[in-house]
Design a protein around this motif. Structure first.
Motif, PDB file in Angstrom:
ATOM      1  N   ASN A 114       0.834  -1.195   0.000  1.00 24.01           N
ATOM      2  CA  ASN A 114       0.000   0.000   0.000  1.00 24.01           C
ATOM      3  C   ASN A 114       0.875   1.254   0.000  1.00 24.01           C
ATOM      4  OD1 ASN A 114      -1.461   2.264   1.454  1.00 24.01           O
ATOM      5  ND2 ASN A 114      -3.156   0.825   1.257  1.00 24.01           N
ATOM      6  N   TYR A 128      -3.363   7.934  -3.000  1.00 23.28           N
ATOM      7  CA  TYR A 128      -4.196   6.728  -2.885  1.00 23.28           C
ATOM      8  C   TYR A 128      -4.708   6.678  -1.448  1.00 23.28           C
ATOM      9  CZ  TYR A 128      -5.727   1.877  -2.893  1.00 23.28           C
ATOM     10  OH  TYR A 128      -6.483   0.727  -2.786  1.00 23.28           O
ATOM     11  N   ASP A 131      -5.881   3.520   3.782  1.00 31.58           N
ATOM     12  CA  ASP A 131      -4.661   3.540   4.598  1.00 31.58           C
ATOM     13  C   ASP A 131      -4.795   2.706   5.872  1.00 31.58           C
ATOM     14  OD1 ASP A 131      -6.513   5.211   5.806  1.00 31.58           O
ATOM     15  OD2 ASP A 131      -4.973   6.480   6.700  1.00 31.58           O
ATOM     16  N   TYR A 135      -0.261   0.012   6.595  1.00 31.56           N
ATOM     17  CA  TYR A 135      -0.041   0.408   5.198  1.00 31.56           C
ATOM     18  C   TYR A 135       1.408   0.248   4.753  1.00 31.56           C
ATOM     19  CZ  TYR A 135       2.185   4.875   6.378  1.00 31.56           C
ATOM     20  OH  TYR A 135       3.062   5.836   6.833  1.00 31.56           O
ATOM     21  N   ILE A 140      -1.406  -4.690  -1.667  1.00 32.35           N
ATOM     22  CA  ILE A 140      -2.632  -4.289  -2.361  1.00 32.35           C
ATOM     23  C   ILE A 140      -3.529  -5.505  -2.598  1.00 32.35           C
ATOM     24  CG2 ILE A 140      -3.532  -3.479  -4.570  1.00 32.35           C
ATOM     25  CD1 ILE A 140      -2.625  -1.234  -2.716  1.00 32.35           C
ATOM     26  N   ASN A 143      -5.289  -6.071   0.544  1.00 29.84           N
ATOM     27  CA  ASN A 143      -6.280  -5.006   0.736  1.00 29.84           C
ATOM     28  C   ASN A 143      -7.535  -5.271  -0.076  1.00 29.84           C
ATOM     29  OD1 ASN A 143      -4.029  -2.092   0.938  1.00 29.84           O
ATOM     30  ND2 ASN A 143      -4.312  -3.801   2.321  1.00 29.84           N
ATOM     31  N   THR A 159     -11.263   0.355   0.182  1.00 30.34           N
ATOM     32  CA  THR A 159     -10.599  -0.119  -1.031  1.00 30.34           C
ATOM     33  C   THR A 159     -11.529  -0.209  -2.230  1.00 30.34           C
ATOM     34  OG1 THR A 159      -8.946  -1.331   0.261  1.00 30.34           O
ATOM     35  CG2 THR A 159      -9.271  -2.018  -2.017  1.00 30.34           C
TER      36      THR A 159
END
Length: 455
Positions: A114, A128, A131, A135, A140, A143, A159
């Motif tokens: 992230n 982006y 968080d 993070y 990702i 996430n 997300t």
């Protein structure tokens, strides 16, 4: 594992991608939850691109081998815990991040952190927003698998609000591309949303197109201390009636003291609770919003309210909130909840958590993305004491049930994984559970994708 079957896979993948050495595989068994039901995999595949993911999935489908997708292993619900005799499909080597500044998107592989996406976006004056507290080391892919949120989600969403496109490898090895760089696109069924939050049970994400926004404006930070958690929660409810801060976080006394023991930040150890709030409203509106937040806290009994416009000073308080879980983790073994309820019922949810702690004689510090009604009760126990662990597990389940009783949820952002699935039917009910199973059966008829997670 049959040697001939294994040779089929190693013959089509580069050296070092397939791992069977027990010592190397050990680090791929657990996620951060340290799920006690974790199994021992027969192999780990450390894929380097989408084609290798396809090869691994096709092999697993052909030989009916359970496959657990894994990102950074930072999950807190046992969603990427290995299963006995299965494959762990690690995506940690797939780390590319490309920013298209004109389209305001990042095209990202699932292993990218992230923080790496944030850093790449910042080069172009973009941001982006999702968080999670983790993070800096969460991926990702993870996430997306859990639909992660974080500290800014009260204003900026989670997300799913930033995913414009996905490449997904299905259970038979087919790679499908869903969505893309288009901001608006309603062609066909909204299939992409099925995979966000599915915890690797429906497919394996190999690429994501993430929406970026202009970099966040300057922020003012308000820190308010309260004599009780209830008073802090009432202040949150009052604030959310009229405003939406860019951050609104809560720490109870136990979590405050854990942070001060772990890495002192000058927090008031005597406070019953602490709120950390931020406003990034433009111009004078920011001053007005912070003043209104401060007045609201004072009206609900805050003993002290502090405001700063200094970014570094404000970040110190935010960092204290982010440190809470590792600080508590340093003191004991944990079962970490993320139950939520409608924001007006936040005081009731926090009261229920306190009642559970007393009833089972366990310590349950609480931190919360309070502005969303999403709490993180952290059940502490001694892993060397069977009775302590038994009480903690009972309290863990009871906290989820109390959230359900309030019309809330057993997970706001961490996912169901393996640790919470026992209570999922109580929240969703039989009809929704049956529908969920039909979707799972349609996309993964052999049940090879992350078996034992969620369902």
């Amino acid at each position: 594992m049959d040697e001939h079957a294994l040779a089929e896979l190693t013959d089509v993948l580069p050296d070092g991608v397939v791992v069977t050495d027990p010592i190397t595989m050990e680090k791929y068994r657990f996620d951060r939850s340290q799920d006690t039901g974790t199994g021992t995999p027969a192999l780990v595949v450390r894929a380097e691109d989408a084609a290798q993911v396809q090869a691994a999935v096709r092999w697993a489908a052909r030989h009916r081998v359970a496959l657990v997708p894994r990102g950074a292993g930072s999950g807190l619900s046992g969603g990427s815990s290995a299963v006995d005799g299965g494959m762990v499909l690690s995506l940690e080597r797939m780390r590319s991040v490309e920013v298209d500044a004109d389209c305001q998107v990042a095209v990202v592989e699932p292993g990218a952190f992230n923080a790496e996406v944030k850093e790449a976006a910042a080069v172009h004056g973009l941001w982006y927003p999702p968080d999670p507290s983790s993070y800096e080391f969460c991926s990702i892919g993870g996430n997306i698998a859990t639909n992660a949120g974080g500290l800014c989600c009260v204003k900026y969403g989670v997300t799913t609000d930033y995913v414009l496109g996905l490449d997904v490898v299905l259970a038979d090895g087919t790679l499908v591309t869903l969505g893309g760089k288009r901001i608006k696109d309603v062609a066909g069924l909204s299939l992409m949303k099925l995979f966000i939050g599915s915890e690797g049970t429906l497919g394996v994400v190999t690429r994501a197109v993430l929406r970026l926004v202009p970099e966040q404006a300057a922020r003012s930070t308000m820190v308010a201390t309260f004599p009780t958690v209830d008073a802090a929660a009432r202040a949150v409810v009052a604030m959310r009636r009229t405003m939406r801060p860019s951050m609104l976080e809560l720490m109870d006394q136990a979590s405050i003291n854990a942070v001060e023991d772990h890495r002192p930040r000058g927090l008031d150890r005597s406070a019953g609770a602490l709120l950390v709030a931020q406003s990034d409203a433009p111009g004078t509106a920011r001053t007005e919003e912070v003043a209104l937040m401060s007045a609201t806290c004072e009206a609900e009994g805050a003993t002290e309210v502090f405001v700063t416009d200094e970014a570094e000073e404000g970040e110190m308080f935010v960092e204290a909130r982010r440190l809470a879980i590792p600080a508590i983790e340093a003191q004991a073994a944990l079962m970490l909840e993320d139950v939520g309820a409608p924001v007006p019922l936040l005081p009731d949810l926090l009261a229920a958590i306190g009642e559970v702690a007393a009833a089972y004689d366990v310590r349950i510090p609480v931190i919360a993305h309070a502005g969303d009604g999403n709490t993180h009760p952290i059940v502490m126990y001694d892993p060397t004491d069977a009775e302590s662990e038994k009480r903690a597990l009972a309290a863990f389940r009871e906290v989820m049930q109390r959230a359900i009783d309030l019309g809330g949820t057993i997970t706001g952002e961490h996912g169901v994984g393996r640790m919470k699935k026992e209570l999922l039917p109580a929240q969703l009910g039989p009809d929704v559970m049956a529908l969920t199973r039909r979707v799972k059966d349609a996309l993964d008829p052999e049940g090879i994708l992350n078996p034992g997670a969620v369902l």
